[in-house]
Design a protein around this motif. Structure first.
Motif, PDB file in Angstrom:
ATOM      1  N   LEU A   2       0.832  -1.210   0.000  1.00  0.00           N
ATOM      2  CA  LEU A   2       0.000   0.000   0.000  1.00  0.00           C
ATOM      3  C   LEU A   2       0.863   1.255   0.000  1.00  0.00           C
ATOM      4  CD1 LEU A   2      -2.752  -0.904   2.668  1.00  0.00           C
ATOM      5  CD2 LEU A   2      -3.032  -0.848   0.174  1.00  0.00           C
ATOM      6  N   GLY A   3       1.925   1.223   0.799  1.00  0.00           N
ATOM      7  CA  GLY A   3       2.810   2.378   0.898  1.00  0.00           C
ATOM      8  C   GLY A   3       3.461   2.690  -0.432  1.00  0.00           C
ATOM      9  N   GLN A   4       3.904   1.644  -1.094  1.00  0.00           N
ATOM     10  CA  GLN A   4       4.555   1.829  -2.389  1.00  0.00           C
ATOM     11  C   GLN A   4       3.577   2.381  -3.424  1.00  0.00           C
ATOM     12  OE1 GLN A   4       6.421  -1.760  -3.803  1.00  0.00           O
ATOM     13  NE2 GLN A   4       8.116  -0.524  -4.591  1.00  0.00           N
ATOM     14  N   ARG A   5       2.361   1.841  -3.389  1.00  0.00           N
ATOM     15  CA  ARG A   5       1.331   2.297  -4.332  1.00  0.00           C
ATOM     16  C   ARG A   5       1.035   3.780  -4.131  1.00  0.00           C
ATOM     17  NH1 ARG A   5      -2.619  -1.315  -6.575  1.00  0.00           N
ATOM     18  NH2 ARG A   5      -4.429  -0.252  -7.459  1.00  0.00           N
ATOM     19  N   LEU A   6       0.925   4.180  -2.861  1.00  0.00           N
ATOM     20  CA  LEU A   6       0.620   5.580  -2.567  1.00  0.00           C
ATOM     21  C   LEU A   6       1.797   6.479  -2.957  1.00  0.00           C
ATOM     22  CD1 LEU A   6      -1.269   7.701  -1.449  1.00  0.00           C
ATOM     23  CD2 LEU A   6      -0.469   7.174   0.862  1.00  0.00           C
ATOM     24  N   GLN A   7       3.006   6.060  -2.622  1.00  0.00           N
ATOM     25  CA  GLN A   7       4.180   6.869  -2.949  1.00  0.00           C
ATOM     26  C   GLN A   7       4.278   7.097  -4.462  1.00  0.00           C
ATOM     27  OE1 GLN A   7       7.974   5.111  -1.981  1.00  0.00           O
ATOM     28  NE2 GLN A   7       9.108   6.962  -2.515  1.00  0.00           N
ATOM     29  N   GLY A  16       8.235   1.823   4.428  1.00  0.00           N
ATOM     30  CA  GLY A  16       7.084   0.977   4.741  1.00  0.00           C
ATOM     31  C   GLY A  16       5.795   1.776   4.704  1.00  0.00           C
ATOM     32  N   SER A  17       5.110   1.857   5.845  1.00  0.00           N
ATOM     33  CA  SER A  17       3.781   2.463   5.886  1.00  0.00           C
ATOM     34  C   SER A  17       3.772   3.872   6.462  1.00  0.00           C
ATOM     35  CB  SER A  17       2.849   1.571   6.714  1.00  0.00           C
ATOM     36  OG  SER A  17       3.415   1.330   7.996  1.00  0.00           O
ATOM     37  N   VAL A  18       4.941   4.516   6.596  1.00  0.00           N
ATOM     38  CA  VAL A  18       4.975   5.935   6.976  1.00  0.00           C
ATOM     39  C   VAL A  18       5.573   6.744   5.834  1.00  0.00           C
ATOM     40  CG1 VAL A  18       4.981   5.760   9.497  1.00  0.00           C
ATOM     41  CG2 VAL A  18       7.140   5.565   8.269  1.00  0.00           C
ATOM     42  N   LEU A  19       4.941   7.869   5.522  1.00  0.00           N
ATOM     43  CA  LEU A  19       5.450   8.681   4.417  1.00  0.00           C
ATOM     44  C   LEU A  19       5.105  10.150   4.615  1.00  0.00           C
ATOM     45  CD1 LEU A  19       3.323   7.904   1.219  1.00  0.00           C
ATOM     46  CD2 LEU A  19       2.817   6.929   3.405  1.00  0.00           C
ATOM     47  N   THR A  20       5.881  11.012   3.972  1.00  0.00           N
ATOM     48  CA  THR A  20       5.652  12.458   4.028  1.00  0.00           C
ATOM     49  C   THR A  20       5.871  13.062   2.651  1.00  0.00           C
ATOM     50  OG1 THR A  20       6.399  12.618   6.333  1.00  0.00           O
ATOM     51  CG2 THR A  20       6.431  14.654   5.049  1.00  0.00           C
ATOM     52  N   VAL A  21       4.990  13.997   2.299  1.00  0.00           N
ATOM     53  CA  VAL A  21       5.166  14.787   1.074  1.00  0.00           C
ATOM     54  C   VAL A  21       5.902  16.069   1.442  1.00  0.00           C
ATOM     55  CG1 VAL A  21       3.973  16.096  -0.715  1.00  0.00           C
ATOM     56  CG2 VAL A  21       3.039  13.897   0.062  1.00  0.00           C
ATOM     57  N   PHE A  22       7.038  16.313   0.779  1.00  0.00           N
ATOM     58  CA  PHE A  22       7.786  17.557   0.955  1.00  0.00           C
ATOM     59  C   PHE A  22       7.705  18.330  -0.356  1.00  0.00           C
ATOM     60  CE2 PHE A  22       9.996  14.568   3.802  1.00  0.00           C
ATOM     61  CZ  PHE A  22      10.116  15.318   4.973  1.00  0.00           C
ATOM     62  N   PHE A  23       7.329  19.604  -0.283  1.00  0.00           N
ATOM     63  CA  PHE A  23       7.282  20.396  -1.513  1.00  0.00           C
ATOM     64  C   PHE A  23       8.622  21.086  -1.734  1.00  0.00           C
ATOM     65  CE2 PHE A  23       2.809  19.750  -0.499  1.00  0.00           C
ATOM     66  CZ  PHE A  23       2.417  19.183  -1.710  1.00  0.00           C
ATOM     67  N   THR A  24       9.474  20.381  -2.460  1.00  0.00           N
ATOM     68  CA  THR A  24      10.823  20.840  -2.766  1.00  0.00           C
ATOM     69  C   THR A  24      11.314  20.056  -3.980  1.00  0.00           C
ATOM     70  OG1 THR A  24      13.113  20.906  -2.002  1.00  0.00           O
ATOM     71  CG2 THR A  24      11.765  19.136  -1.137  1.00  0.00           C
ATOM     72  N   GLY A  25      12.252  20.630  -4.698  1.00  0.00           N
ATOM     73  CA  GLY A  25      12.817  19.909  -5.830  1.00  0.00           C
ATOM     74  C   GLY A  25      14.027  19.074  -5.438  1.00  0.00           C
ATOM     75  N   PHE A  70       0.265   7.897   8.113  1.00  0.00           N
ATOM     76  CA  PHE A  70       0.331   6.514   8.580  1.00  0.00           C
ATOM     77  C   PHE A  70      -0.716   5.670   7.863  1.00  0.00           C
ATOM     78  CE2 PHE A  70       1.867   9.084  12.122  1.00  0.00           C
ATOM     79  CZ  PHE A  70       2.977   8.372  12.573  1.00  0.00           C
ATOM     80  N   LEU A  71      -0.276   4.551   7.304  1.00  0.00           N
ATOM     81  CA  LEU A  71      -1.227   3.609   6.717  1.00  0.00           C
ATOM     82  C   LEU A  71      -1.506   2.495   7.718  1.00  0.00           C
ATOM     83  CD1 LEU A  71       0.276   3.393   3.138  1.00  0.00           C
ATOM     84  CD2 LEU A  71      -1.814   4.579   3.855  1.00  0.00           C
ATOM     85  N   SER A  72      -2.673   1.903   7.598  1.00  0.00           N
ATOM     86  CA  SER A  72      -3.018   0.771   8.453  1.00  0.00           C
ATOM     87  C   SER A  72      -3.390  -0.414   7.574  1.00  0.00           C
ATOM     88  CB  SER A  72      -4.209   1.126   9.348  1.00  0.00           C
ATOM     89  OG  SER A  72      -5.419   1.022   8.604  1.00  0.00           O
ATOM     90  N   ALA A  73      -3.468  -1.578   8.203  1.00  0.00           N
ATOM     91  CA  ALA A  73      -3.849  -2.787   7.469  1.00  0.00           C
ATOM     92  C   ALA A  73      -5.314  -2.724   7.043  1.00  0.00           C
ATOM     93  CB  ALA A  73      -3.601  -4.022   8.328  1.00  0.00           C
ATOM     94  N   ALA A  74      -6.066  -1.753   7.591  1.00  0.00           N
ATOM     95  CA  ALA A  74      -7.475  -1.622   7.205  1.00  0.00           C
ATOM     96  C   ALA A  74      -7.643  -0.836   5.908  1.00  0.00           C
ATOM     97  CB  ALA A  74      -8.265  -0.947   8.328  1.00  0.00           C
ATOM     98  N   HIS A  75      -6.604  -0.130   5.472  1.00  0.00           N
ATOM     99  CA  HIS A  75      -6.702   0.605   4.209  1.00  0.00           C
ATOM    100  C   HIS A  75      -6.716  -0.387   3.032  1.00  0.00           C
ATOM    101  CE1 HIS A  75      -5.356   3.991   6.788  1.00  0.00           C
ATOM    102  NE2 HIS A  75      -6.013   4.741   5.927  1.00  0.00           N
ATOM    103  N   THR A  76      -7.371   0.040   1.958  1.00  0.00           N
ATOM    104  CA  THR A  76      -7.461  -0.834   0.784  1.00  0.00           C
ATOM    105  C   THR A  76      -6.784  -0.163  -0.411  1.00  0.00           C
ATOM    106  OG1 THR A  76      -9.531   0.181   0.047  1.00  0.00           O
ATOM    107  CG2 THR A  76      -9.711  -1.693   1.560  1.00  0.00           C
ATOM    108  N   ALA A  77      -6.458  -0.974  -1.406  1.00  0.00           N
ATOM    109  CA  ALA A  77      -5.859  -0.430  -2.627  1.00  0.00           C
ATOM    110  C   ALA A  77      -6.807   0.571  -3.281  1.00  0.00           C
ATOM    111  CB  ALA A  77      -5.536  -1.578  -3.590  1.00  0.00           C
ATOM    112  N   GLU A  78      -8.125   0.327  -3.170  1.00  0.00           N
ATOM    113  CA  GLU A  78      -9.108   1.249  -3.756  1.00  0.00           C
ATOM    114  C   GLU A  78      -9.017   2.620  -3.077  1.00  0.00           C
ATOM    115  OE1 GLU A  78      -9.996  -2.002  -2.747  1.00  0.00           O
ATOM    116  OE2 GLU A  78      -9.583  -2.532  -4.840  1.00  0.00           O
TER     117      GLU A  78
END
Ligand SMILES: *Cc1c(COP(=O)(O)O)cnc(C)c1O
Length: 425
Positions: A327-332, A352-361, A401-409
């Protein structure tokens, strides 16, 4: 006025800033906080009846999602037997056995929050080594105890300056600040303070400056430096523990710490923290040893029921981590693509399942880079997400944070929303 706004107005009369923890006030993103009233799986509902995909998950604890049936049942059953005894209970033993097995540590002490876990682990490190200085990294968060509210001072060799009013300079002086992902900055401090550093404390994946992964070799270098200078290595796994893998960052990166602190996931949504280490170190803690630490509600049976149930599920279902990675990879990938298509300079950091969007080049590999990003654009991004029914952290210096309850949809819905929002950024 929405009901959230009305409540926020009332809250501000009686709670500082209307909240019980500052980031919730949403001041960095120019809006008011949504007051939540229910959560199920990957979704939360606010008091105005809006439904959101939740990318905060209580800031990490709910790795299985809100109101997981097994966790809920365990809590209800435990509560029927009384809420607290302040005496040993069977479930504490089961919890400690499982935490020791999952963490690879020999002994653990339960406390009530991540802050308390870190504060106690530092006291133990100082007590066990007879040294008083601690090295931390600028931009790493370890809870709100006095000695940890220190960021980088300008001189790398001098003691830190407190980050908060009310922290005496003398207290902050024993906290030395190094640069994340820069092992040489740690060596410099260890050499300049030879024989005085009790411990190096690090978030193995920095997640409180936004997510910044450790560069290859960084954690290994810390291990080597601590061994060479007789300091203890403390992994603050309050976020990474039981999230990156069942064995946390220690097993994910194959680097062992001397002491590990836990919080968030370990309580399954209830207030729990813990610190763990070798028998030799942990036997320094009262009542066995001279390092005092106690807690009226520590090991509370209802909290243990929630934490133990969630940890058991994680321990027995390694496929949870496979799913979270997927899921993390799909979202990234989806977010990177959305920003690229809209020609918005952005970086998506993820482990893994933690990610952050940074607005920078530019790549974000540390605190300085994280601080130099476009925070106004982040605020617009945040408000766009809310409008699209997505509840994310109201600050760039936090994680999704993603959880195991999140779906690909749901991930695809978030990506579709990001494509729309990107056009407006
Ligand atoms: C959240 C956090 C803490 C503090 O935990 P609390 O339960 O909020 O006191 C400490 N360290 C890290 C890495 C955290 O993310």
């Amino acid at each position: 006025m929405t009901k959230s706004e009305t409540l926020f107005t009332a809250a501000q009369q009686v709670l500082p800033g209307g909240v019980n923890s500052p980031v919730r006030a949403c001041r960095a993103v120019g809006t008011y906080p949504r007051f939540l009233q229910a959560g199920k799986g990957s979704r939360v509902t606010d008091v105005d009846g809006h439904d959101y995909i939740d990318l905060i998950c209580s800031w990490g604890p709910l790795i299985l999602g809100h109101a997981h049936p097994a966790v809920e049942e365990a809590v209800v059953e435990a509560a029927k037997n009384g809420l607290s005894f302040g005496a040993p209970t069977e479930i504490e033993v089961e919890m400690a056995q499982l935490v020791c097995r999952m963490s690879g540590m020999e002994m653990v002490r339960m406390v009530n929050s991540g802050t308390e876990a870190v504060m106690s682990a530092l006291r133990l490190a100082r007590g066990a080594t007879g040294r008083s200085k601690i090295i931390k990294f600028a931009g790493c968060y370890h809870g709100h105890s006095d000695s940890m509210l220190v960021k980088a001072g300008s001189g790398a060799l001098t003691g830190g300056a407190p980050d908060s009013a009310g922290v005496p300079q003398e207290m902050a002086a024993d906290t030395l600040t190094a640069t994340y992902n820069d092992a040489a900055s740690v060596r410099t401090l260890l050499e300049a303070n030879h024989g005085q550093v009790a411990a190096v404390i690090v978030e193995p994946v920095a997640a409180n400056m936004g997510v910044v992964p450790p560069q290859p070799g960084f954690l290994e270098a810390l291990r080597g430096l601590c061994d060479a200078f007789g300091a203890l290595l403390i992994f603050d796994e309050v976020i990474t523990g039981f999230r990156l893998a069942a064995g946390g960052a220690q097993s994910y990166y194959g680097v062992r710490a001397d002491l590990v602190t836990y919080g968030k996931i370990i309580g399954g949504g209830m207030p729990v923290g813990a610190y763990a280490g070798s028998r030799k170190l942990m036997e320094q803690v009262a009542p066995l040893g001279p390092v005092y630490q106690a807690g009226t509600l520590s090991g509370n049976p209802v909290a243990m029921a929630a934490g133990l149930t969630q940890l058991r599920i994680l321990d027995q279902n390694p496929d949870v981590y496979t799913k979270l990675e997927r899921l993390g990879q799909r979202l990234q990938t989806g977010l990177e693509d959305a920003f690229l298509s809209a020609r918005i300079p952005a970086r998506v950091n993820r482990v893994g399942s933690v990610l952050t969007v940074f607005f920078t080049g530019k790549p974000v590999t540390g605190y300085d880079q994280a601080r130099s990003c476009d925070l106004q654009r982040f605020a617009r991004w945040y408000r766009g997400l809310l409008d699209h029914g997505i509840y994310a952290a109201p600050s760039q210096f936090e994680a999704m944070f993603l959880s195991a309850a999140h779906t690909a949809e749901e991930i695809d819905q978030i990506i579709a929303a990001a494509r729309e929002i990107a056009k407006t950024l």
